[in-house]
Design a protein around this motif. Structure first.
Motif, short mmCIF file in Angstrom:
data_model
loop_
_atom_site.label_atom_id
_atom_site.label_comp_id
_atom_site.label_asym_id
_atom_site.label_seq_id
_atom_site.Cartn_x
_atom_site.Cartn_y
_atom_site.Cartn_z
N THR A 16 0.85 -1.21 0.00
CA THR A 16 0.00 0.00 0.00
C THR A 16 0.88 1.25 0.00
O THR A 16 0.62 2.21 -0.74
CB THR A 16 -0.95 0.00 1.22
OG1 THR A 16 -1.67 -1.23 1.24
CG2 THR A 16 -1.92 1.16 1.18
N TYR A 17 1.92 1.22 0.84
CA TYR A 17 2.85 2.36 0.87
C TYR A 17 3.48 2.56 -0.51
O TYR A 17 3.58 3.69 -1.01
CB TYR A 17 3.94 2.14 1.92
CG TYR A 17 4.99 3.21 1.89
CD1 TYR A 17 4.79 4.42 2.54
CD2 TYR A 17 6.17 3.03 1.17
CE1 TYR A 17 5.74 5.43 2.48
CE2 TYR A 17 7.13 4.02 1.11
CZ TYR A 17 6.92 5.22 1.77
OH TYR A 17 7.85 6.22 1.70
N ALA A 18 3.91 1.43 -1.13
CA ALA A 18 4.56 1.53 -2.45
C ALA A 18 3.60 2.15 -3.47
O ALA A 18 4.01 2.97 -4.31
CB ALA A 18 5.02 0.15 -2.92
N ALA A 19 2.32 1.78 -3.39
CA ALA A 19 1.33 2.33 -4.31
C ALA A 19 1.15 3.84 -4.07
O ALA A 19 1.11 4.65 -5.01
CB ALA A 19 0.00 1.60 -4.16
N LEU A 20 1.07 4.21 -2.79
CA LEU A 20 0.91 5.64 -2.47
C LEU A 20 2.15 6.43 -2.89
O LEU A 20 2.05 7.59 -3.32
CB LEU A 20 0.64 5.81 -0.97
CG LEU A 20 -0.70 5.26 -0.47
CD1 LEU A 20 -0.78 5.33 1.06
CD2 LEU A 20 -1.88 6.01 -1.09
N LYS A 21 3.31 5.78 -2.78
CA LYS A 21 4.57 6.45 -3.15
C LYS A 21 4.63 6.69 -4.66
O LYS A 21 5.17 7.71 -5.10
CB LYS A 21 5.74 5.58 -2.67
CG LYS A 21 7.12 6.17 -2.83
CD LYS A 21 7.40 7.24 -1.79
CE LYS A 21 8.85 7.68 -1.74
NZ LYS A 21 9.51 7.97 -2.99
N VAL A 22 4.10 5.75 -5.45
CA VAL A 22 4.04 5.97 -6.90
C VAL A 22 3.29 7.26 -7.18
O VAL A 22 3.73 8.12 -7.96
CB VAL A 22 3.35 4.77 -7.62
CG1 VAL A 22 3.03 5.12 -9.07
CG2 VAL A 22 4.23 3.52 -7.55
N VAL A 23 2.15 7.43 -6.50
CA VAL A 23 1.32 8.63 -6.71
C VAL A 23 2.06 9.87 -6.19
O VAL A 23 2.11 10.90 -6.86
CB VAL A 23 -0.05 8.47 -6.03
CG1 VAL A 23 -0.88 9.75 -6.14
CG2 VAL A 23 -0.82 7.29 -6.64
N ALA A 24 2.65 9.74 -5.00
CA ALA A 24 3.36 10.89 -4.40
C ALA A 24 4.50 11.36 -5.31
O ALA A 24 4.70 12.58 -5.50
CB ALA A 24 3.90 10.52 -3.02
#
Ligand SMILES: Cc1cc2nc3c(=O)[nH]c(=O)nc-3n(C[C@H](O)[C@H](O)[C@H](O)COP(=O)(O)O)c2cc1C
Length: 209
Positions: A16-24
């Protein structure tokens, strides 16, 4: 402009963090900051419907829910990220979200933020979780942003998602572009096209007559 991204996984640096980091990272390229806050690291109790928030506008349990309520003015958008736990929002994150949205009377005073939900799973249940997350936005006057496909990505470990779910990563990059565009349009037109004013006090009809 700044976006609040809530990581509702029990893993602070999981998929989930990795997915949010892609967006960030994509938003950063467009000049937009993102703060990723991990909600799953401490135990959080659910709403006990004490209704003190109806007068206090905060939760009677003073924990991370109030910490984030107190900071809402900082953000122009909210992204909710969660893995599927038995085809739904993980318990701790559900407890947080129920109290966060209930205590703020569905983000009253913080409407028309640019919002989106992202869900993660190993194999099944991300769509159910996606619907559940979007339910919070759909009753709180938010601007909900989509992508070229539903914001669902797959993986058991971050590298598995980042290396193998090529379509998932692309979906999140397209989502990021849409979020950045909406944030910029809202910001550029805030003086000429202000947020709709909700003139009437909210009516609650507790049963259908
Ligand atoms: C209690 C629990 C329930 C889970 N339920 C599901 C499920 O219903 N469907 C699924 O595909 N994965 C399920 N998983 C696996 C996670 O969704 C998956 O490993 C995900 O990548 C974890 O993301 P994270 O690293 O951000 O926590 C479950 C994991 C746990 C701990």
């Amino acid at each position: 402009m700044k976006v609040l991204a809530l990581n509702g996984s029990s893993h602070s640096h999981g998929v989930t963090y990795a997915a949010l980091k892609v967006v960030a990272d994509e938003l950063k390229e467009q000049g937009i900051d993102t703060e990723i806050i991990h909600v799953g690291s401490r135990p959080i109790g659910g709403c006990v419907d004490c209704r003190k928030c109806r007068t206090d506008h905060r939760c009677s349990y003073n924990d991370q829910v109030n910490e984030i309520i107190d900071r809402l003015d900082e953000f122009d958008g909210i992204i909710l990220g969660a893995p599927a736990h038995y085809m739904g929002i993980p318990g701790t994150f559900k407890a947080f979200l129920d109290r966060f949205f209930y205590a703020t009377e569905h983000l009253e005073g913080h409407t028309h933020l640019v919002c989106s939900a992202i869900t993660v799973c190993r194999r099944a249940g991300a769509i159910d979780t996606f619907h559940q997350l979007n339910n919070y936005f759909a009753c709180s006057n938010q601007v909900v942003i989509g992508s070229q496909y539903w914001n669902v990505v797959f993986g058991w470990k971050p590298d598995e998602f980042l290396e193998q779910d090529v379509e998932g990563v692309q979906t999140l990059k397209v989502l990021s572009g849409n979020i950045a565009w909406a944030l910029k349009v809202i910001d550029a037109t805030k003086d000429t096209i202000p947020h709709p004013v909700i003139k009437e006090k909210r009516t609650r009809t507790n049963f259908c007559r």
